[in-house]
Design a protein around this motif. Structure first.
Motif, short mmCIF file in Angstrom:
data_model
loop_
_atom_site.label_atom_id
_atom_site.label_comp_id
_atom_site.label_asym_id
_atom_site.label_seq_id
_atom_site.Cartn_x
_atom_site.Cartn_y
_atom_site.Cartn_z
N MET A 51 0.57 1.72 5.67
CA MET A 51 1.13 2.01 4.34
C MET A 51 2.60 1.63 4.33
N ASP A 52 3.07 1.17 3.18
CA ASP A 52 4.47 0.74 3.05
C ASP A 52 5.35 1.89 2.57
N GLY A 53 4.74 2.90 2.06
CA GLY A 53 5.46 4.08 1.60
C GLY A 53 4.44 5.19 1.41
N VAL A 54 4.94 6.42 1.24
CA VAL A 54 3.99 7.53 1.12
C VAL A 54 4.46 8.53 0.07
N ILE B 124 0.84 -1.21 0.00
CA ILE B 124 0.00 0.00 0.00
C ILE B 124 0.87 1.25 0.00
N ILE B 125 0.56 2.16 -0.91
CA ILE B 125 1.22 3.47 -0.95
C ILE B 125 0.19 4.51 -0.52
N GLY B 126 0.46 5.15 0.60
CA GLY B 126 -0.39 6.24 1.05
C GLY B 126 -0.09 7.49 0.22
N ILE B 127 -1.12 8.28 -0.02
CA ILE B 127 -0.92 9.56 -0.72
C ILE B 127 -1.45 10.65 0.19
N ALA B 128 -0.54 11.45 0.75
CA ALA B 128 -0.92 12.52 1.68
C ALA B 128 -1.42 13.71 0.88
N SER C 220 10.43 12.11 10.48
CA SER C 220 10.22 11.57 11.82
C SER C 220 9.51 10.22 11.77
N ALA C 221 8.61 10.05 10.80
CA ALA C 221 7.86 8.79 10.71
C ALA C 221 8.75 7.63 10.27
N GLY C 222 9.75 7.93 9.44
CA GLY C 222 10.71 6.89 9.07
C GLY C 222 10.22 5.86 8.05
N ARG C 223 9.13 6.13 7.36
CA ARG C 223 8.66 5.24 6.28
C ARG C 223 9.25 5.72 4.95
N PRO C 224 9.41 4.84 3.96
CA PRO C 224 9.82 5.30 2.63
C PRO C 224 8.87 6.41 2.15
N ALA C 225 9.45 7.49 1.65
CA ALA C 225 8.63 8.65 1.29
C ALA C 225 9.21 9.35 0.07
N ILE C 226 8.35 9.98 -0.69
CA ILE C 226 8.79 10.78 -1.84
C ILE C 226 7.90 12.01 -1.92
N LEU D 239 2.25 21.82 13.45
CA LEU D 239 1.02 21.03 13.64
C LEU D 239 0.80 20.10 12.44
N MET D 240 0.99 20.66 11.24
CA MET D 240 0.85 19.83 10.03
C MET D 240 1.90 18.72 10.02
N SER D 241 3.10 19.05 10.46
CA SER D 241 4.15 18.02 10.47
C SER D 241 3.77 16.89 11.42
N MET D 242 3.14 17.23 12.53
CA MET D 242 2.72 16.19 13.48
C MET D 242 1.60 15.35 12.88
N ASP D 243 0.69 16.01 12.17
CA ASP D 243 -0.40 15.31 11.50
C ASP D 243 0.18 14.29 10.50
N VAL D 244 1.11 14.76 9.67
CA VAL D 244 1.69 13.88 8.66
C VAL D 244 2.44 12.73 9.34
N GLU D 245 3.28 13.06 10.30
CA GLU D 245 4.07 12.01 10.97
C GLU D 245 3.16 10.94 11.58
N GLU D 246 2.18 11.39 12.33
CA GLU D 246 1.36 10.42 13.06
C GLU D 246 0.49 9.60 12.11
N MET D 247 -0.05 10.23 11.06
CA MET D 247 -0.93 9.48 10.16
C MET D 247 -0.14 8.52 9.25
N VAL D 248 1.10 8.91 8.90
CA VAL D 248 1.94 7.98 8.12
C VAL D 248 2.29 6.78 8.98
N ARG D 249 2.57 7.04 10.24
CA ARG D 249 2.98 5.94 11.11
C ARG D 249 1.79 5.09 11.56
N ALA D 250 0.64 5.74 11.80
CA ALA D 250 -0.49 5.01 12.39
C ALA D 250 -1.26 4.19 11.37
N GLN D 251 -1.25 4.63 10.11
CA GLN D 251 -2.06 3.96 9.10
C GLN D 251 -1.23 2.94 8.33
#
Ligand code: FES
Length: 576
Positions: A116-119, A44-48, A138-144, A102-114
């Motif tokens: 997805m194998d990459g975002v 799964i690739i998340g799209i923020a 901060s989330a540490g998932r593969p990201a682009i 605040l947005m950075s926290m939103d992105v970090e937490e949702m990438v980590r909590a949901q």
């Protein structure tokens, strides 16, 4: 079900006390969205998605995201979009800067909590790209990263217009009596005419270039105009690449290193980028434990020429920059100054990518090393008795005649004070004075872009277009002038800026890299003893959290509990 029960849909299961039930329930609910079992077995690739009705710069995101999805599907994974906070620069009170973390926290937490194998991070407007990258680091998932790309220019009576350098220029002309009410209203409709980010080398374009220079975005994708078909092709390619990154488990900390941060600093200087770029890059690097010293910035500035002839420092627009060869053309010119062994999201090194890019470039817009726009880098950190922890000036957008200047201080104590008195006919101000704005720093006012203090109208009407202006605020990347920003410590923490009084002498010396208050130490000690902070004390909510934990500009205005670099927060604790 996928073979690996820690991947795809089965990452980070919801706790129900029975793991198999958790998997079963998640799959069942996912199927309620119409996915087949086969699709749910894919990575799964998340799209923020940071699209919003309050963000004009992102209005084309639905189309862009469809292209990302197409790329993800073509590469064999399942794309799933999710919304995050969006930060539309002109629509946020008191300033978008307050909400970047605040947005950075939103992105970090949702990438980590949901699961997805990459975002794929889809952003654009000023604070969205740094917020997304801070969160992803901060989330540490593969990201682009994928950016929305710049707007096209508009026209008014034959003149090209681009937000927002031309907004400021024409507003300044209006204040100076050179434009009528009708004309300024007509211009209003032509400044921002398409989807996309501001059309000049403002903060959004700077951050896009920084993301590319860091290796977090596909090569030559920073500058593609928002409405160009290449932007959609880049989105599709980004989706494909996200799948590859997830397969390789290539995380941002393997791409963003001290060396790639230094590459990004070189690029920031060479493109004549926004002063905000330094704050955001500092915050982003800090999430990975990489510190940026102002002294290092100055050392790099000494040997990095400004090569891009774009507004606000030059004359052209982002669409011209892209047609001229884009960022690879600039990086090729300073190739000997870059760390070419840095890895990028393509899996190739920066050097390999630059070797593979086209040799042609338009020398009017991207200058050769032998013919730079400016010999030295566009930004300079200043120190001195007024800025013990540093300040910043964008030399590339300033008037060189004011680089060595001494003048009388005209002090505005707060943003409100400035709004009230700046245009008063009674204001005691001369063209050679130094305008001072304080209590506009991170802690006092969330550091708005108010450092571009307007020329008092009585002087503007006499034709004065630039003065030395100093503050603990920021400035829009699209602004220009001899403006010293980010003075640290800020006034509300008792920094020396708080001690300045009307009529004091202030000296700016770009050659000595100094900003000094010419008042003797005994007098300053007397004033210091009378200091009272003007910072408000919010009692609840995000505002409370922000004010309690925001760091000063030299630490990127990140929160102390999010930054991984060691920060002596005690030194910033005087007025919590
Ligand atoms: Fe969004 Fe300028 S307002 S980039």
């Amino acid at each position: 079900m996928p073979d690996d029960k820690q991947q795809g849909l089965y990452r980070g299961l919801t706790h129900y006390g029975d793991i198999e039930f958790s998997r079963y329930l998640r799959r069942s609910f996912a199927r309620s969205m119409g996915y087949s079992g086969e699709e749910l077995n894919r990575p799964i690739i998340g799209i923020a998605d940071s699209g919003s009705g309050f963000n004009n710069c992102h209005r084309h995101f639905p189309e862009l995201i469809e292209s990302v999805k197409r790329g993800v599907l073509a590469a064999g994974a399942l794309p799933i979009t999710f919304p995050t906070i969006s930060l539309g620069e002109p629509f946020l009170h008191p300033t978008s800067m307050m909400f970047r973390n605040l947005m950075s926290m939103d992105v970090e937490e949702m990438v980590r909590a949901q699961p997805m194998d990459g975002v794929v991070l889809v952003g654009g407007c000023d604070k969205t790209v740094p917020a997304q990258l801070m969160g992803a680091f901060s989330a540490g998932r593969p990201a682009i990263q994928l950016v929305g790309g710049p707007m096209m220019t508009g026209r008014y009576e034959g003149e090209r217009l681009g937000a927002c350098t031309d907004c400021r220029r024409h507003w300044s002309n209006f204040r100076g009596g050179d434009l009528s009410v009708t004309q300024i209203e007509e211009i209003e409709g032509q400044l921002a005419t398409t989807a996309g980010t501001c059309a000049v080398m403002g903060t959004a374009s700077t951050m896009a270039c920084i993301a590319e220079a860091l290796g977090m975005m596909l090569p030559k994708s920073a500058t593609i105009p928002a409405v160009h078909a290449d932007r959609l092709r880049a989105a599709e390619a980004t989706g494909r690449q996200a799948v590859w990154l997830a397969q390789q488990k290539l995380t941002p900390d393997q791409i963003v290193t001290e060396k790639s941060v230094e590459n990004a600093l070189r690029v920031l200087l060479a493109i004549g980028g926004s002063t905000n770029g330094l704050i955001h890059l500092t915050a982003m690097a800090g999430r990975l434990g990489i510190d940026i010293s102002p002294q290092r910035l100055n050392a790099l500035a000494e040997t990095t020429p400004v090569l891009v002839n774009l507004k606000p420092s030059g004359t052209h627009y982002m669409e011209d920059f892209h047609a001229a060869g884009g960022l690879p053309a600039v990086m090729k010119q300073i190739k000997d100054l870059l760390h070419l062994d840095c890895l990028t999201v393509t899996g190739k090194t920066l050097g390999e990518e630059l070797d593979g890019s086209r040799p042609w470039f338009d020398k009017n817009i991207v200058r050769e090393r032998s013919d730079p726009v400016h010999e030295k880098g566009g930004l300079l950190a200043l120190f001195g008795s007024l800025a013990p922890n540093g300040a910043l000036i964008k030399c590339a957008a300033a008037d060189e005649r004011l680089f060595e200047h001494e003048g009388r201080a005209v002090v505005f104590d707060t943003l409100e004070d400035m709004a009230e008195r700046l245009d008063s006919p009674d204001l005691d101000v001369r063209a050679d004075d130094v305008l001072v704005l304080r209590n506009a720093g991170p802690r006092a006012a969330a550091m708005p872009e108010s450092g571009y203090i307007p020329i008092p109208s009585k002087l503007a009407l006499q034709g004065v277009r630039d003065m030395v202006r100093i503050s603990d605020a920021r400035m829009s990347g699209t602004a220009y002038g001899t403006v010293v920003l980010h003075i640290s410590p800020e006034a509300s923490l008792g920094g020396p800026l708080a001690l300045v009084r009307d009529g004091d002498r202030i000296r700016l010396s770009v050659s000595a890299q100094r900003l000094d208050l010419l008042v003797d130490e005994d007098e300053l000690a007397r004033r210091r003893a009378q200091f009272e902070s003007k910072a408000q004390k919010p009692s609840r909510g995000y505002e409370w959290l922000y004010q309690k934990h925001v760091l000063q500009a030299e630490h990127g205005c990140d929160f102390d509990f999010l930054r991984r670099c060691g920060v002596d927060t005690d030194s910033e604790e005087t007025e919590k």
